[in-house]
Design an enzyme around this catalytic site. Structure first.
Site, PDB file in Angstrom:
ATOM      1  N   TYR A 186       0.986  -1.948 -11.165  1.00 45.15           N
ATOM      2  CA  TYR A 186       0.675  -3.163 -10.415  1.00 45.15           C
ATOM      3  C   TYR A 186      -0.606  -3.791 -10.952  1.00 45.15           C
ATOM      4  O   TYR A 186      -0.671  -5.004 -11.198  1.00 45.15           O
ATOM      5  CB  TYR A 186       0.528  -2.826  -8.933  1.00 45.15           C
ATOM      6  CG  TYR A 186       0.146  -4.003  -8.066  1.00 45.15           C
ATOM      7  CD1 TYR A 186       1.086  -4.953  -7.692  1.00 45.15           C
ATOM      8  CD2 TYR A 186      -1.165  -4.163  -7.607  1.00 45.15           C
ATOM      9  CE1 TYR A 186       0.745  -6.034  -6.876  1.00 45.15           C
ATOM     10  CE2 TYR A 186      -1.516  -5.231  -6.806  1.00 45.15           C
ATOM     11  CZ  TYR A 186      -0.563  -6.162  -6.451  1.00 45.15           C
ATOM     12  OH  TYR A 186      -0.918  -7.234  -5.640  1.00 45.15           O
TER      13      TYR A 186
ATOM     14  N   GLY B   3       8.296 -16.041  -3.353  1.00 48.65           N
ATOM     15  CA  GLY B   3       7.910 -14.960  -2.450  1.00 48.65           C
ATOM     16  C   GLY B   3       7.363 -15.467  -1.137  1.00 48.65           C
ATOM     17  O   GLY B   3       6.359 -14.946  -0.618  1.00 48.65           O
ATOM     18  N   ALA B   4       8.020 -16.474  -0.551  1.00 45.76           N
ATOM     19  CA  ALA B   4       7.475 -17.145   0.632  1.00 45.76           C
ATOM     20  C   ALA B   4       8.005 -16.605   1.947  1.00 45.76           C
ATOM     21  O   ALA B   4       7.718 -17.171   3.004  1.00 45.76           O
ATOM     22  CB  ALA B   4       7.756 -18.648   0.550  1.00 45.76           C
ATOM     23  N   SER B   5       8.755 -15.509   1.919  1.00 45.14           N
ATOM     24  CA  SER B   5       9.352 -15.015   3.169  1.00 45.14           C
ATOM     25  C   SER B   5       8.407 -14.145   3.978  1.00 45.14           C
ATOM     26  O   SER B   5       8.746 -13.717   5.083  1.00 45.14           O
ATOM     27  CB  SER B   5      10.639 -14.234   2.857  1.00 45.14           C
ATOM     28  OG  SER B   5      10.372 -13.125   2.033  1.00 45.14           O
TER      29      SER B   5
ATOM     30  N   ALA C 134      -1.896  -3.451 -13.904  1.00 48.75           N
ATOM     31  CA  ALA C 134      -1.624  -3.978 -15.241  1.00 48.75           C
ATOM     32  C   ALA C 134      -0.912  -5.325 -15.171  1.00 48.75           C
ATOM     33  O   ALA C 134      -1.237  -6.262 -15.914  1.00 48.75           O
ATOM     34  CB  ALA C 134      -0.793  -2.981 -16.035  1.00 48.75           C
TER      35      ALA C 134
END
Length: 249
Positions: free
Chosen positions: A156, A10-12, A158
């Site tokens: 989210y 998730g580095a974008s 959870a």
């Protein structure tokens, strides 16, 4: 001294981008993943090279798909053979009232955030075991996983609570091998997630922060970098709050 290698999901954008730039500045070789924004990911890769990363690779990853996770790890293994740092940052956060969450959306959030963290950590273990020196996994959870869903969706919260449990469990199991596993729990940080909030909801959230404003991704990235380094060699199973004082224990 050998080059340390880090994989960041998730580095974008947001915290993932900031973490990549932080580790690039420290000389890490990077492998960054994205879910749907290739142009943004390639731009981040270019910034990381300019910041000092000796090597940057970019791969699309579907955290829900075990085959996609396994293909990524196989690619990293073929190119590098080992891994020093894994940052599990990729995730999704729909703002849906609990009454309106259908089973498909529940599965999307839980499978991306919690199952994805489990799948990638487990798949990456052979690479972490092959690396010399300090090995570290940093999981990005959320204040929602600690206090429950305030503004975010219940699913989210959870999923982020599950990530905290996974962090502690992996930390216990992997400590004898010298592999450290820690979590960071950001509060309200300026990002694509909080950008979904506008108007009164955003103002209400901002007013609840004792330090007076949203955090920035860089406020989280330096802690990720510290936990990923040998400076934290005696820290595992810990949770680090970065929330502007919203939760104080």
């Amino acid at each position: 001294m050998s080059i340390r290698r880090a994989l960041i999901t998730g580095a974008s954008s947001g915290i993932g981008t900031a973490a990549a730039l932080e580790l690039a500045g420290e000389g890490h070789a990077l492998w960054i993943t994205y879910a749907g924004r290739q142009a943004e990911a390639e731009s981040v890769a270019a910034q990381c090279r300019a910041a000092g990363a000796p090597e940057v690779h970019v791969t699309r990853l579907d955290l829900r798909d075990a085959a996609s996770v396994e293909a990524l790890v196989a690619e990293v293994s073929a190119q590098w053979g080992s891994l020093h740092v894994l940052v599990n940052n990729g995730g999704v956060c729909p703002y849906t009232a609990y009454e309106d969450i259908d089973i498909d959306e529940w599965d999307l959030v839980m499978e991306t955030n919690a199952r994805g963290t489990f799948l990638l950590t487990r798949a990456a273990l052979p690479l972490l075991r092959q690396a010399d020196g300090d090995r570290s996994v940093v999981n990005i959870s959320s204040i929602a996983g600690q206090v429950g869903a305030l503004q975010t969706g219940l699913h989210y919260a959870a999923s982020k609570g599950a990530i905290l449990a996974l962090t502690r469990s992996f930390a216990r199991h992997l400590a004898p091998e010298g592999i450290r596993v820690n979590a960071v729990t950001p509060g309200p940080v300026a990002s694509a997630i909080t950008d979904q909030l506008q108007g009164e909801g955003r103002a209400r959230l901002a007013s609840s922060i004792p330090l007076g404003d949203f955090g920035q991704p860089a406020d989280v990235a330096w802690i990720i970098s510290a936990l990923a380094s040998e400076r934290s060699r005696f820290i595992t199973g810990a949770t680090y709050d970065v929330n502007g004082g919203v939760r104080i224990d």
